[in-house]
Enzyme design. Sequence first.
Site, short mmCIF file in Angstrom:
data_model
loop_
_atom_site.label_atom_id
_atom_site.label_comp_id
_atom_site.label_asym_id
_atom_site.label_seq_id
_atom_site.Cartn_x
_atom_site.Cartn_y
_atom_site.Cartn_z
N PHE A 285 0.91 -1.19 -0.24
CA PHE A 285 0.07 -0.12 0.11
C PHE A 285 0.88 1.18 0.18
O PHE A 285 1.99 1.21 0.26
CB PHE A 285 -1.08 0.01 1.13
N GLU B 273 -6.95 1.57 -3.09
CA GLU B 273 -5.71 1.89 -3.20
C GLU B 273 -4.77 0.50 -3.65
O GLU B 273 -3.82 0.44 -4.00
CB GLU B 273 -4.93 2.36 -1.94
N LEU C 134 -15.22 4.73 -4.50
CA LEU C 134 -14.10 4.41 -4.12
C LEU C 134 -13.35 3.21 -4.94
O LEU C 134 -14.03 2.24 -5.28
CB LEU C 134 -13.77 3.87 -2.63
N GLN D 86 -8.77 13.84 3.89
CA GLN D 86 -8.19 13.22 2.68
C GLN D 86 -8.98 13.12 1.42
O GLN D 86 -10.06 12.76 1.68
CB GLN D 86 -8.05 11.67 3.56
N ARG E 147 -3.52 10.49 6.34
CA ARG E 147 -3.66 9.09 6.60
C ARG E 147 -3.03 8.19 5.71
O ARG E 147 -3.43 8.46 4.36
CB ARG E 147 -5.09 8.67 7.01
N HIS F 164 -12.73 11.64 1.15
CA HIS F 164 -12.64 10.13 1.43
C HIS F 164 -12.51 10.05 3.01
O HIS F 164 -13.42 9.28 3.52
CB HIS F 164 -11.45 9.48 1.16
N HIS G 114 -9.22 10.87 -1.38
CA HIS G 114 -8.69 9.80 -2.02
C HIS G 114 -8.42 9.92 -3.63
O HIS G 114 -8.94 10.09 -4.16
CB HIS G 114 -9.56 8.50 -1.75
N ARG H 6 -1.33 9.16 0.00
CA ARG H 6 -2.52 9.37 -0.72
C ARG H 6 -2.52 11.17 -1.11
O ARG H 6 -2.91 11.45 -2.35
CB ARG H 6 -3.76 9.23 0.00
#
Lengths: 606, 236, 117
Positions: free
Chosen positions: A123, A259, A256, A244, A412, A357, A246, A290
């Site tokens: 990730f 990721e 979404l 955030q 995050r 997000h 995304h 991100r």
Amino acid sequence: MTQEATLQEYEFDAVVIGAGGAGMRAALQLTEAGHKVAMISKVFPTRSHTVAAQGGINAALGNVTEDKWQWHMYDTIKGSDYLGDQDAIEFMCREANQIVRELEHFGVPFSRLENGKIYQRAFGGQSQNYGEKQAKRTCAAADRTGHAILHSLYQQNLRAGTEMFVEHFALDLIIDDDETVCGVLIQNLHDSALKAVWAKHVLLATGGAGQIFRTNSNASINTGDGLGMVQRAGIPLQDMEFWQFHPTGVAGKGMLISEATRGEGGILRNADGEAFMVRYAPKVKELASRDVVARAIAVEVEEGRGCGPQKDHVLLDLTHLPHDVIENRLPGIRDISRTFLGIDPIEAPIPIFPTCHYMMGGIPTNLNGQVVKPDIPYPENRSGQSVDTQIPVPGLYAIGECACVSVHGANRLGGNSLLDIIVFGRKAAQEIGKQLQNNPEIATRPFQHNLNALLQRYQRWLQTSPSESAHDSVFAIAADMQKIMESGCGVFRDHQHMQQTVEQLRQLEQRFAQVQIQDDSAVFNFERCSALELENLLAVAKATACSALAREESRGAHTRVDFSERDDENWLKHSLFYPQNESILFKPVNRQPTQHAPFEPQKRVY
Amino acid sequence: MQILIDRYNPQSDSAPYTQTYHLNDAEVGEDTMLLELLQQLRIQDPTLGFRSSCQEGVCGSDGMNVNGNNCLSCITLVKPLGDKIHIRPLPSFPIIKDLIVDMQLFYDQYKNVEPFLKGDEHLSRDPEHEILQTPEEREKLDGSYECILCACCSSSCPSFWWNPDLFPGPAALLAANRFVIDSRDITTIDRLESLDKAEKAFRCRHIQNCTAACPKGLNPSRAIQGLKHAIVKNRS
Amino acid sequence: MLSLKRLTGSKAHIWQRISAVYLLFYVPLMALYIAFLPETNSLENIVGNLLYYCFFGYLSIVAYLLLLVHAWIGGRDILIDYIPRNRLTLWLNLYYLLLIVVTADLLALIVSVNPYL
């Protein structure tokens, strides 16, 4: 007949508000410990938004690549742009391995490796040995990890016999004259019956508030109800400027695209077909954190390299991946792409654009999940004395996205939110359990409390106006708020636009003060529920805009066009927003981990 | 375009009735989902009752019957439904209001199959190790664990219509099967024996309405077939 | 006959299969058998032939018992599905009685056509 007369009352040791991953983990812990606990949720528990989490949950299990919690801690702090509290991050990363194995024991169907251990994928923002090679740290159940975790936790709560108030909306916290939180006022959506739930400990797990933005990946129920309640109780909200975006939301719609797609090897391409991430993060490219990727995409589109007739998105290319990777590791993504875009990612790239997000900020808490506030009521009262910002509010706890411990700081990392909710869900429940053991005798129902005032606030929604005379509506105000926030507080921000946003929000508040609902039904009155939710959303939006306007630097997800650099000298601190006079107090970032040397702020390069 | 919605408000109506809404065709794009349409209608008529949450087909809130088929409104395209769309609440459940139904029996049946992992006591308490499972063992769970409890299947199942309080229904049996085939669960025999009753697994007639209705493309009918085989094998 | 009522779940499922397979083979065999009978002018004659000559008689008795099981399970399932709950027991008992009467009737027929009497 007054509302008071029809009020039903209940007493519990502890009440958990919200039945997402955090709430259900906490309720499970408390029920198993034998406490009398109620879990309140405005939707059936498995409808909570944890269900939509896709990619996975981080833990340094080291099943695929060598890993240590210290490396996870470093990555998280770096990802947070050094705004995360290092003691909290250390605690979370140290707990991670046990937390994930515990989830596995609860029945979560994690994907597996050949040796039978839990599958882990790469990730963004993950590294081995403090910033060297890419780590694979995200434990996954295909790309439905949130669903798998939420359902398993619901199942465990069924086993334990947790008492649930399903489809009950929480209106406000009940507070006694010692400023101790002693219960919550809730409403049964089925028949509009109001209930006072008295409890020695009230735990907020109400999730995020992504609905303040028009394009978001959040459920329609993510309306920041806990944040609204806490603000009305006079507690400031922390770090609300950090939202955030995304990087990979379905273009124009916001759903979404995990990721995990990039973790499995997906590539971002602009209109020229160029894999542009190499220019923004030469080392890890698509797997930068991100905020970096979202900004890169926004810049590509801004500079005219966007795809499609409007040049308003970029492409996420998975066509080069082996088919079985998409079929087995990313089946949910394939579903979403086919359903909403009519595109099979095996055959064609997915059009994507950043989507709101996650809320990094929230209700300030300490490591035990206790809500904390400064020892002064308003920043104006400061008059030179030093302020202790970590005074626990008796009886009140917050966990998960609605809370700000803060483990995510200014940005995050993917896979850390599922970890956050479970770690602090368990921790807060343990703390409540300890308190219940130490003080078993405190009365739940105080003599003096603010219940009447709370009922008063609600009264206004019992009056309805006939539809012909309505020239404004709750839905119209909500839609305007989303547009205002999107244009003023999006990926790129500047003083002028945000100033405008704050003023527009003030106007919306005035409109909201006047608006009336049309539906007078007592059975599932969604309009009234939406009105109550909108009040919470407006509070969150205002906190966001004001905090963002105040922070004159760029850090993590908060990108100021007019202050493009990070400014550690002046701004390495949390902000606490007080709605009463729209003022902001600052509190220091914790840089005292207990088991590891502190990490000093460094330039963030991926 | 005509949208017919079965309405019912227990406070004012003695029985459900059908209300017709008219929408301009231009408002419906190629990619418009039914839920967006309902949200539009709610802005016009705030009394319209329907549940929804995630809006992307993973939370299972918005199961409803559209032109005779059960589906999730958020992942159902409007265009292929034609010029006249008739929306009803999920069949067989008591109606609370408009498209909102009381799913308590459905949830009770789910709970009754004990849908939670009962692993080895010793292994389940070990915080240092996961209970191992080969990729092949894990693969068996695909098609079972993804259920979102939307009830599209159970409310299309005649066996569930007749005996919703006795027959677990496809969703609950799918969940039951998910734990029977989980290599980590050690109570397989107990589970199989508890389902070995005329009103449990064997009430399913495999007419496969459940499989046709499942918005996640799962196959409860096949899972129940597997359950029956396992029960018979366990007997002999 | 009494144990029919305890035939539920997997037991019912297995017996339903066994009886179905048995009848699948028995019925064509029976048809052939009847077709090649020298005299097929009366029911008594047919039943008498099916039951009292050579080993086909045993096959027929087994077939009847399995048919009874099959009919009970199938009919009971249909009744459980379609009969309102409060009247179900009554209807199941009536159906049970019907099967007993049919069996008794058949027994009487069998006895009456016994060529050895």
